[in-house]
Design a protein around this motif. Structure first.
Motif, PDB file in Angstrom:
ATOM      1  N   GLN A  72       0.965  -1.125   0.196  1.00 23.25           N
ATOM      2  CA  GLN A  72      -0.153   0.016  -0.078  1.00 23.25           C
ATOM      3  C   GLN A  72       0.975   1.229   0.119  1.00 23.25           C
ATOM      4  N   HIS A  73       2.043   1.260   0.170  1.00 19.30           N
ATOM      5  CA  HIS A  73       2.726   2.253   0.478  1.00 19.30           C
ATOM      6  C   HIS A  73       4.373   1.724   0.446  1.00 19.30           C
ATOM      7  N   PRO A  74       5.270   2.648   0.267  1.00 22.37           N
ATOM      8  CA  PRO A  74       6.941   2.452  -0.079  1.00 22.37           C
ATOM      9  C   PRO A  74       7.382   2.007   1.222  1.00 22.37           C
ATOM     10  N   HIS A  75       6.862   2.073   2.425  1.00 19.75           N
ATOM     11  CA  HIS A  75       7.614   1.781   3.626  1.00 19.75           C
ATOM     12  C   HIS A  75       8.672   2.808   3.965  1.00 19.75           C
ATOM     13  N   ASN A  76       8.330   4.138   3.760  1.00 25.45           N
ATOM     14  CA  ASN A  76       9.518   5.036   3.949  1.00 25.45           C
ATOM     15  C   ASN A  76       8.718   6.398   3.427  1.00 25.45           C
ATOM     16  N   PHE A  77       8.936   7.283   4.522  1.00 31.58           N
ATOM     17  CA  PHE A  77       8.065   8.660   4.213  1.00 31.58           C
ATOM     18  C   PHE A  77       8.679   9.280   3.328  1.00 31.58           C
ATOM     19  N   TYR A  78       9.799   9.539   2.943  1.00 27.39           N
ATOM     20  CA  TYR A  78      10.386  10.222   1.989  1.00 27.39           C
ATOM     21  C   TYR A  78      10.526   9.556   0.485  1.00 27.39           C
ATOM     22  N   LEU A  79      10.150   8.276   0.690  1.00 28.37           N
ATOM     23  CA  LEU A  79       9.904   7.699  -0.825  1.00 28.37           C
ATOM     24  C   LEU A  79       8.496   7.961  -1.111  1.00 28.37           C
ATOM     25  N   GLN A  80       7.850   7.833   0.006  1.00 29.32           N
ATOM     26  CA  GLN A  80       6.176   8.303  -0.062  1.00 29.32           C
ATOM     27  C   GLN A  80       6.059   9.518  -0.638  1.00 29.32           C
ATOM     28  N   ALA A  81       6.759  10.518   0.159  1.00 31.33           N
ATOM     29  CA  ALA A  81       6.741  12.098  -0.614  1.00 31.33           C
ATOM     30  C   ALA A  81       7.025  12.330  -1.934  1.00 31.33           C
ATOM     31  N   SER A  82       8.222  11.317  -2.518  1.00 37.42           N
ATOM     32  CA  SER A  82       8.574  11.608  -3.961  1.00 37.42           C
ATOM     33  C   SER A  82       7.788  10.784  -4.778  1.00 37.42           C
ATOM     34  N   THR A  83       7.031   9.575  -4.556  1.00 36.39           N
ATOM     35  CA  THR A  83       6.049   9.031  -5.183  1.00 36.39           C
ATOM     36  C   THR A  83       4.780   9.719  -5.417  1.00 36.39           C
ATOM     37  N   ASP A  84       4.414  10.666  -4.357  1.00 32.41           N
ATOM     38  CA  ASP A  84       3.143  11.260  -4.094  1.00 32.41           C
ATOM     39  C   ASP A  84       3.397  12.516  -5.040  1.00 32.41           C
ATOM     40  N   GLY A  85       4.455  13.273  -4.643  1.00 34.80           N
ATOM     41  CA  GLY A  85       4.604  14.550  -5.482  1.00 34.80           C
ATOM     42  C   GLY A  85       5.867  14.883  -5.987  1.00 34.80           C
ATOM     43  N   GLY A  86       6.690  14.025  -6.578  1.00 31.93           N
ATOM     44  CA  GLY A  86       7.764  14.167  -7.287  1.00 31.93           C
ATOM     45  C   GLY A  86       8.992  14.693  -6.450  1.00 31.93           C
ATOM     46  N   TYR A  87       9.811  15.106  -7.334  1.00 36.43           N
ATOM     47  CA  TYR A  87      10.843  15.790  -6.346  1.00 36.43           C
ATOM     48  C   TYR A  87      10.496  17.062  -5.668  1.00 36.43           C
ATOM     49  N   PRO A  88       9.702  18.123  -6.197  1.00 39.61           N
ATOM     50  CA  PRO A  88       9.240  19.292  -5.515  1.00 39.61           C
ATOM     51  C   PRO A  88       8.576  18.639  -4.126  1.00 39.61           C
ATOM     52  N   GLY A  89       7.694  17.621  -4.485  1.00 35.69           N
ATOM     53  CA  GLY A  89       7.132  17.164  -2.985  1.00 35.69           C
ATOM     54  C   GLY A  89       8.189  16.612  -2.025  1.00 35.69           C
ATOM     55  N   LEU A  90       8.989  16.078  -2.338  1.00 36.08           N
ATOM     56  CA  LEU A  90      10.015  15.330  -1.637  1.00 36.08           C
ATOM     57  C   LEU A  90      10.909  16.661  -0.935  1.00 36.08           C
ATOM     58  N   ILE A  91      11.318  17.814  -1.608  1.00 30.19           N
ATOM     59  CA  ILE A  91      11.799  18.765  -0.863  1.00 30.19           C
ATOM     60  C   ILE A  91      11.009  19.531   0.046  1.00 30.19           C
ATOM     61  N   LEU A  92       9.702  19.762  -0.553  1.00 35.31           N
ATOM     62  CA  LEU A  92       8.731  20.434   0.604  1.00 35.31           C
ATOM     63  C   LEU A  92       8.608  19.582   1.739  1.00 35.31           C
TER      64      LEU A  92
END
Length: 416
Positions: free
Chosen positions: A327-347
């Motif tokens: 259901q998710h990639p088991h890591n917050f930062y990977l989840q942020a990047s898959t949800d919002g790309g690199y801008p999402g990861l940075i934010l």
């Protein structure tokens, strides 16, 4: 009773009920999160006090939330969102508003903060008691035995105890431990060391690898701020190592989980479930680097064969195929990047830095056991090299947002 006081007391009741509700009533806990957030917005509207929207970490969290909604829109072109996912992205704001409510309103006075500490300590004691009881008796309070790989489940029917306990262990344990070891009497100091050892023993005996590693990290962070804790922390690490060394005799399941299985997974990380999840999430981000796939992007996109690329990038290497999907990639930062790309990861990363910076304000100059425990709990929850649940998944993240709001309130109002 003035309406402002009535609203504040109602919100305080909801806050005090959140932590125990996270044990076995997630839906009820989510209602308490929402109630607290709504009451805070009502109070802000009544008093026209919206300055908190421009202060500290809130603009960073707001920017990440807005970007998450944009990426979740069901538009054509580079967007992959759906309306259900957009709605979920929209309502996730309740957790941020909950933390802001604790910092700016509900926990401004010291007494509510003390009451919340008592509640968290009671929940911590309940989980630890369940773990120790199950270890001694073979079954927990409700008749459930160990999990499939030998993990202790504590007072739950499945292995939830360690991920939840490690999120509240330090703010619950550090204040009484530091009070005891700061006394001159040998017996008080011994009691403090014994209490700390009991908490660490609970984490080790549960036999879940990542919570044990996070406990060691939290202990190191706490000792960094609290000089009197340093010899105790070194002793606890040694004792923990001895417990693991003796585990083939006293708890074979612990030895298997913490030593044998962990070593095997690290030796073959790329082919392990965590390594395959990392590669799948990385491929999703590479193919949607700007807008990602929106909320729940990993879950929705994982079955798509265009992301089935393994570490070797060879045609036959499909990165585990469909069985890799979770259901998710088991890591917050990977989840942020898959949800919002690199801008999402940075934010997302900027939001995390703003949270930790606000919680650490003045902590080095004037360390306090409660604040150090809260900072350590938030730090290990947000540590990037870790296997995690989904970022907004209850109950684990529920404990985090309680700790976050409480820690922000302590950092802001303890001096005054």
């Amino acid at each position: 009773m003035p309406l402002s006081l009535l609203l504040q007391r109602a919100a305080l009741v909801a806050v005090l009920l959140v932590t125990p509700s996270l044990l076995n009533a997630r839906a009820l806990a989510d209602i308490f999160f929402s109630v607290t957030a709504i009451l805070f917005l009502i109070q802000s509207g009544r008093t026209r006090q919206w300055a908190w929207l421009r202060q500290g970490w809130v603009p960073f969290a707001g920017a990440w939330w807005v970007w998450e909604m944009i990426c979740s829109l069901p538009l054509s072109g580079p967007f992959h969102g759906t309306w259900p996912n957009f709605v979920q992205a929209l309502v996730m704001v309740r957790y941020g508003v909950f933390a802001a409510a604790l910092e700016n309103w509900v926990l401004r006075d010291p007494r509510p903060r003390v009451w919340l500490r008592w509640v968290v300590q009671a929940v911590t004691a309940y989980i630890c008691a369940g773990v120790l009881y199950q270890y001694v008796m073979g079954k927990n309070f409700y008749g459930y035995g160990r999990w499939a790989d030998g993990e202790l489940t504590g007072p739950f029917y499945k292995p939830r105890a360690a991920p939840e306990l490690v999120r509240i262990l330090f703010p619950a344990l550090l204040p009484p431990v530091m009070t005891l070891i700061s006394r001159k009497s040998f017996w008080y100091r011994a009691a403090g060391v014994l209490l700390a050892a009991l908490g660490i023993a609970c984490m080790v005996l549960i036999s879940q690898r990542m919570p044990v590693l996070l406990t060691i990290l939290g202990l190191a962070v706490s000792a960094l701020f609290l000089p009197k804790l340093r010899p105790v922390a070194i002793g606890l690490v040694i004792v923990g190592g001895l417990v693991i060394a003796a585990s083939p005799v006293i708890s074979p399941q612990t030895y298997y989980r913490l030593v044998e299985k962990f070593s095997m997974q690290m030796d073959h990380f790329r082919s392990s479930p965590y390594g395959l999840l990392l590669r799948r999430a990385d491929e999703m981000t590479e193919q949607a680097p700007i807008f990602g796939r929106g909320f729940n992007g990993f879950r929705d996109g994982c079955p798509d064969m265009r992301y089935w690329v393994g570490w070797t990038h060879q045609p036959g290497d499909i990165g585990g195929g469909l069985p890799t999907c979770k259901q998710h990639p088991h890591n917050f930062y990977l989840q942020a990047s898959t949800d919002g790309g690199y801008p999402g990861l940075i934010l997302f990363s900027l939001m995390v830095i703003a949270w930790l910076r606000a919680m650490a304000r003045g902590l080095w100059r004037k360390p306090d056991a409660v604040r150090v425990g809260l900072f350590a709990a938030a730090f290990i929850h947000l540590w990037p090299i870790a296997s995690t649940s989904a970022f907004l998944s209850l109950p684990v993240s529920g404990y985090f947002f309680v700790v976050l709001g409480w820690g922000l309130a302590e950092a802001r109002w303890r001096e005054s």
